[in-house]
Design a protein around this motif. Structure first.
Motif, mmCIF file in Angstrom:
data_model
loop_
_atom_site.group_PDB
_atom_site.id
_atom_site.type_symbol
_atom_site.label_atom_id
_atom_site.label_comp_id
_atom_site.label_asym_id
_atom_site.label_seq_id
_atom_site.Cartn_x
_atom_site.Cartn_y
_atom_site.Cartn_z
ATOM 1 N N LEU A 55 -62.890 -70.883 -28.821
ATOM 2 C CA LEU A 55 -62.194 -71.837 -27.951
ATOM 3 C C LEU A 55 -62.308 -71.444 -26.475
ATOM 4 O O LEU A 55 -62.530 -72.301 -25.610
ATOM 5 N N LEU A 58 -65.781 -72.254 -25.299
ATOM 6 C CA LEU A 58 -65.969 -73.695 -25.138
ATOM 7 C C LEU A 58 -65.311 -74.214 -23.860
ATOM 8 O O LEU A 58 -65.845 -75.106 -23.188
ATOM 9 N N LEU A 59 -64.157 -73.643 -23.518
ATOM 10 C CA LEU A 59 -63.381 -74.147 -22.383
ATOM 11 C C LEU A 59 -63.580 -73.330 -21.110
ATOM 12 O O LEU A 59 -62.884 -73.575 -20.117
ATOM 13 N N ARG A 60 -64.497 -72.352 -21.138
ATOM 14 C CA ARG A 60 -64.580 -71.394 -20.034
ATOM 15 C C ARG A 60 -64.872 -72.050 -18.683
ATOM 16 O O ARG A 60 -64.422 -71.562 -17.642
ATOM 17 N N ASN A 61 -65.596 -73.146 -18.697
ATOM 18 C CA ASN A 61 -65.921 -73.819 -17.436
ATOM 19 C C ASN A 61 -64.816 -74.770 -16.978
ATOM 20 O O ASN A 61 -64.877 -75.296 -15.860
ATOM 21 N N SER A 62 -63.836 -74.998 -17.825
ATOM 22 C CA SER A 62 -62.748 -75.920 -17.489
ATOM 23 C C SER A 62 -61.447 -75.209 -17.161
ATOM 24 O O SER A 62 -60.493 -75.842 -16.715
ATOM 25 N N ILE A 63 -61.391 -73.898 -17.399
ATOM 26 C CA ILE A 63 -60.157 -73.139 -17.183
ATOM 27 C C ILE A 63 -60.148 -72.590 -15.756
ATOM 28 O O ILE A 63 -61.057 -71.827 -15.386
ATOM 29 N N ARG A 68 -56.126 -68.239 -15.953
ATOM 30 C CA ARG A 68 -56.886 -68.052 -17.185
ATOM 31 C C ARG A 68 -56.121 -67.218 -18.220
ATOM 32 O O ARG A 68 -56.149 -67.540 -19.416
ATOM 33 N N ILE A 75 -53.594 -70.210 -26.090
ATOM 34 C CA ILE A 75 -54.564 -70.472 -27.160
ATOM 35 C C ILE A 75 -54.337 -69.514 -28.328
ATOM 36 O O ILE A 75 -54.286 -69.924 -29.502
ATOM 37 N N SER A 120 -65.207 -65.454 -22.230
ATOM 38 C CA SER A 120 -65.169 -66.289 -21.026
ATOM 39 C C SER A 120 -66.461 -66.240 -20.229
ATOM 40 O O SER A 120 -66.620 -66.974 -19.256
#
Length: 230
Positions: A55, A58-63, A68, A75, A120
């Motif tokens: 997770l 997958l979300l590293r560019n959106s966090i 963080r 999560i 990340s």
């Protein structure tokens, strides 16, 4: 493949969470009084670590970088809650045996550390594999510690396996020798510290032996090259 091999080597040996990084020691020492408890907690940690790594990757560019760590904790907390409910539903005896240390997976430094240091910054596939290998290394240490303490403490292996696998697993219980009264030092936290210290000492001794053999081989090759040159 070379990167995958390096990730596996790091998780299982070189940067093993239990023996090298010394992370997650609270549950590692507290619930490893039997092999069944150790395997149960190790598998729960594995599920949380692999899923959280996936997770986070997958979300590293959106966090946002500023928040963080709180997001990683959220999560992990959500995943731990799911695992806790599943264990409560399908392995209630193990749920009671693990007690507070099951929800405390949220604060396990292994999981937060891998989310920050690896997941990340890497792809989903590498993050998932890293989570699997790190948790496997953690599970191996837990199982060794649980097996040693259970054997010394009550002379058995897989006592209470039915708590993890169901009633059929009662047949897995192995009685190595008859014990009139449990050896409490092995079953209580002081015994866990002693056993953990011995495991770390054995690993360090093996590392020193391998390094010495490698140094001797390197010196031999150097001498042979010098002889050929002359």
């Amino acid at each position: 493949m070379s990167q995958m091999r390096e990730i596996a080597w790091q998780g299982l040996w070189k940067s093993n969470p239990g023996l090298v990084q010394l992370l997650g020691l609270c549950p590692l020492l507290a619930v490893s009084n039997t092999l069944t408890n150790a395997i149960g907690l190790g598998l729960a940690t594995m599920v949380v670590l692999v899923c959280s790594n996936v997770l986070v990757s997958l979300l590293r560019n959106s966090i946002p970088g500023e928040v963080r760590i709180p997001i990683y904790v959220m999560i992990i907390a959500a995943l731990v809650t799911c695992v806790q409910l599943l264990v409560n539903a399908y392995a209630y005896g193990l749920y009671l045996s693990l007690g507070i240390f099951l929800p405390l997976i949220v604060t396990n430094c292994v999981i937060i550390g891998r989310a920050e240091a690896f997941a990340s910054k890497n792809s989903v596939a590498h993050a998932a594999f890293d989570g699997f290998m790190m948790s496997t290394g953690f599970l191996i240490v837990l199982s060794l510690l649980g097996g040693i303490r259970e054997m010394l403490g009550q002379g058995t292996l897989f006592d209470g396996a039915d708590l993890l696998l169901g009633d059929w697993a009662t047949a897995l219980r192995i009685e190595l020798w008859q014990v009139d009264s449990p050896f409490l030092l092995a079953l209580l936290p002081p015994g866990a510290f002693i056993a953990m210290g011995l495991l770390i000492a054995i690993k360090n001794a093996m590392n020193d032996k391998v390094e010495a053999a490698f140094a001797d081989k390197k010196e031999t090759v150097k001498i042979e090259r010098a002889r050929v040159t002359n």
